[in-house]
Design a protein around this motif. Structure first.
Motif, PDB file in Angstrom:
ATOM      1  N   ASP A   1       0.750  -1.300  -0.077  1.00 39.06           N
ATOM      2  CA  ASP A   1      -0.134   0.193  -0.145  1.00 39.06           C
ATOM      3  C   ASP A   1       0.913   1.072  -0.188  1.00 39.06           C
ATOM      4  O   ASP A   1       1.539   1.532   1.031  1.00 39.06           O
ATOM      5  CB  ASP A   1      -0.976   0.099   1.095  1.00 39.06           C
ATOM      6  CG  ASP A   1      -2.049   1.162   1.197  1.00 39.06           C
ATOM      7  OD1 ASP A   1      -1.694   2.253   0.856  1.00 39.06           O
ATOM      8  OD2 ASP A   1      -3.250   0.904   1.440  1.00 39.06           O
TER       9      ASP A   1
ATOM     10  N   SER B   1       0.047   3.996   2.770  1.00 43.80           N
ATOM     11  CA  SER B   1       0.484   3.429   4.237  1.00 43.80           C
ATOM     12  C   SER B   1       1.721   2.834   4.500  1.00 43.80           C
ATOM     13  O   SER B   1       2.099   2.560   5.647  1.00 43.80           O
ATOM     14  CB  SER B   1      -0.549   2.583   5.003  1.00 43.80           C
ATOM     15  OG  SER B   1      -0.855   1.540   4.345  1.00 43.80           O
ATOM     16  N   SER B   2       2.372   2.159   3.551  1.00 39.59           N
ATOM     17  CA  SER B   2       3.659   1.429   3.421  1.00 39.59           C
ATOM     18  C   SER B   2       3.240  -0.035   3.960  1.00 39.59           C
ATOM     19  O   SER B   2       4.303  -1.003   4.475  1.00 39.59           O
ATOM     20  CB  SER B   2       4.691   2.138   4.122  1.00 39.59           C
ATOM     21  OG  SER B   2       5.029   3.408   3.405  1.00 39.59           O
ATOM     22  N   ILE B   3       1.897  -0.318   4.352  1.00 41.63           N
ATOM     23  CA  ILE B   3       1.781  -1.709   4.647  1.00 41.63           C
ATOM     24  C   ILE B   3       1.976  -2.789   3.531  1.00 41.63           C
ATOM     25  O   ILE B   3       1.566  -2.608   2.420  1.00 41.63           O
ATOM     26  CB  ILE B   3       0.139  -1.925   5.069  1.00 41.63           C
ATOM     27  CG1 ILE B   3      -0.012  -0.851   6.376  1.00 41.63           C
ATOM     28  CG2 ILE B   3      -0.192  -3.142   5.521  1.00 41.63           C
ATOM     29  CD1 ILE B   3      -1.466  -0.770   6.961  1.00 41.63           C
TER      30      ILE B   3
END
Length: 358
Positions: A117, A120-122
């Motif tokens: 993502d 969000s860097s998820i």
């Protein structure tokens, strides 16, 4: 050279892993120029509509974002040997790699597909059930992404076949598309009609799955086409270990040959010429000319229709229309009687009272 990506302006990016650089070939051909240097084995690339470039740096175990001003940002670090990247919808980036997170051990038979993502860097693991996944394509369907990946096979005990093309939903899990056994599949692309095109170093023909007359025991350096219905066709072979693929705006197919340091172009048919359309009620008959021996496919709001272009290149087909609206119809020519490359579309806008060809 290894992989290819198309820029919004039609230029082609070529990754050169062992030179640590990416070159740019101008639209229509010409001498390449250096685009990015100082990279660690760049392989897979994906380009956003604004020209932002995402690169899999295999040698550095990371994914980079390169902005238009040349600034670089690490999007994902610690991923074992990333190879392929693809942009999806809703700020999603999809990655194929040997493993995640990085262990420092060589994962001989490992392979993962990740979703990153970008907002969000998820990071989400979609599957870890593939052997040597490489090429990847993201397709938006029904508001979510469907991921297509090529890999040597799934890691199943007792699996007899070496399925090479896999469909992965946004929720994860790899579903094989039954097909021929391939060794070292690498590139993957999607044409305007939704056919998947992949490359492999070798292919063992299966007469039940491949619609062709060639019965060579092994096909070296193959390019294969897979329809949305799962029908396979060998488009070309005897290439030198083909890798990445990309489609240009006119439908031409570009294929990288790493060992020869070159990019091959396979020409698509020219877009069909469509005569003045004549709608009648809720249908329209389209006539015109296209490359002789091609299959002409029309796609509109009410569905699809096709007809062959005869020896003189003339075609005629009838397509349904949706009432009380302007119907925008795309008309394509598909080479090799429907088994080849897809042309750029000719757009026909049809209203019941005022047909118009663009």
């Amino acid at each position: 050279v290894y992989n290819l990506a198309l820029m919004p302006n039609g230029s082609v990016l070529v990754s050169e892993p062992y030179a640590g650089q990416i070159s740019l070939v101008p639209e229509g051909g010409g001498a390449p120029r250096l685009y990015q240097s100082g990279l660690h084995q760049p392989r897979g690339m994906a380009v956003a509509q604004d020209g932002t470039l995402y690169v899999a740096e295999t040698g550095a175990d990371r994914i980079l974002r390169i902005d238009q001003d040349g600034s670089r940002h690490v999007i994902l670090d610690g991923v074992e040997d990333p190879i392929g990247v693809a942009l999806g919808s809703d700020s999603s980036l999809y990655v194929t790699a040997r493993g995640w997170p990085r262990t420092g051990l060589w994962p001989v038979r490992a392979g993962v597909v990740l979703r990153v993502d970008l907002a969000s860097s998820i990071v989400t693991m979609l599957t870890q059930d593939l052997v040597r996944p490489e090429g990847i394509v993201a397709v938006s369907q029904g508001g979510e992404d469907v991921i297509w990946v090529v890999a040597e096979r799934q890691r199943r005990v007792g699996e007899a076949r070496g399925d090479a093309l896999f469909k992965i939903s946004a929720q994860g899990g790899a579903i094989p598309v039954s097909g021929p056994r391939l060794w070292r599949p690498a590139g993957l692309g999607r044409d305007a009609l939704g056919n998947m095109w992949l490359t492999a170093r070798r292919q063992l023909p299966d007469p039940d799955l491949i619609a062709e007359d060639d019965t060579d025991a092994w096909a070296r350096g193959a390019i294969l086409r897979v329809t949305p219905e799962g029908v396979w066709y060998r488009f070309a072979h005897n290439l030198d270990e083909p890798a990445g693929v990309a489609f240009e705006g006119d439908g031409d197919l570009l294929v990288a040959e790493p060992d020869r340091g070159r990019v091959l172009r396979f020409r698509a048919p020219a877009a069909p010429r469509v005569d003045e359309p004549s709608p009648s009620g809720l249908s329209i008959t389209l006539t015109g000319s296209a490359e002789a021996g091609s299959l002409v496919v029309a796609r509109g709001p009410a569905g699809m229709a096709s007809a062959p272009a005869g020896n003189e290149g003339r075609f005629q087909l009838t397509l349904g229309l949706v009432a009380q609206q302007v119907n925008s119809i795309e008309v394509f020519a598909v080479g090799l009687s429907g088994n080849g490359l897809v042309s750029a579309p000719t757009i026909v806008n049809v209203a019941p009272s005022s047909p118009l060809v663009l």
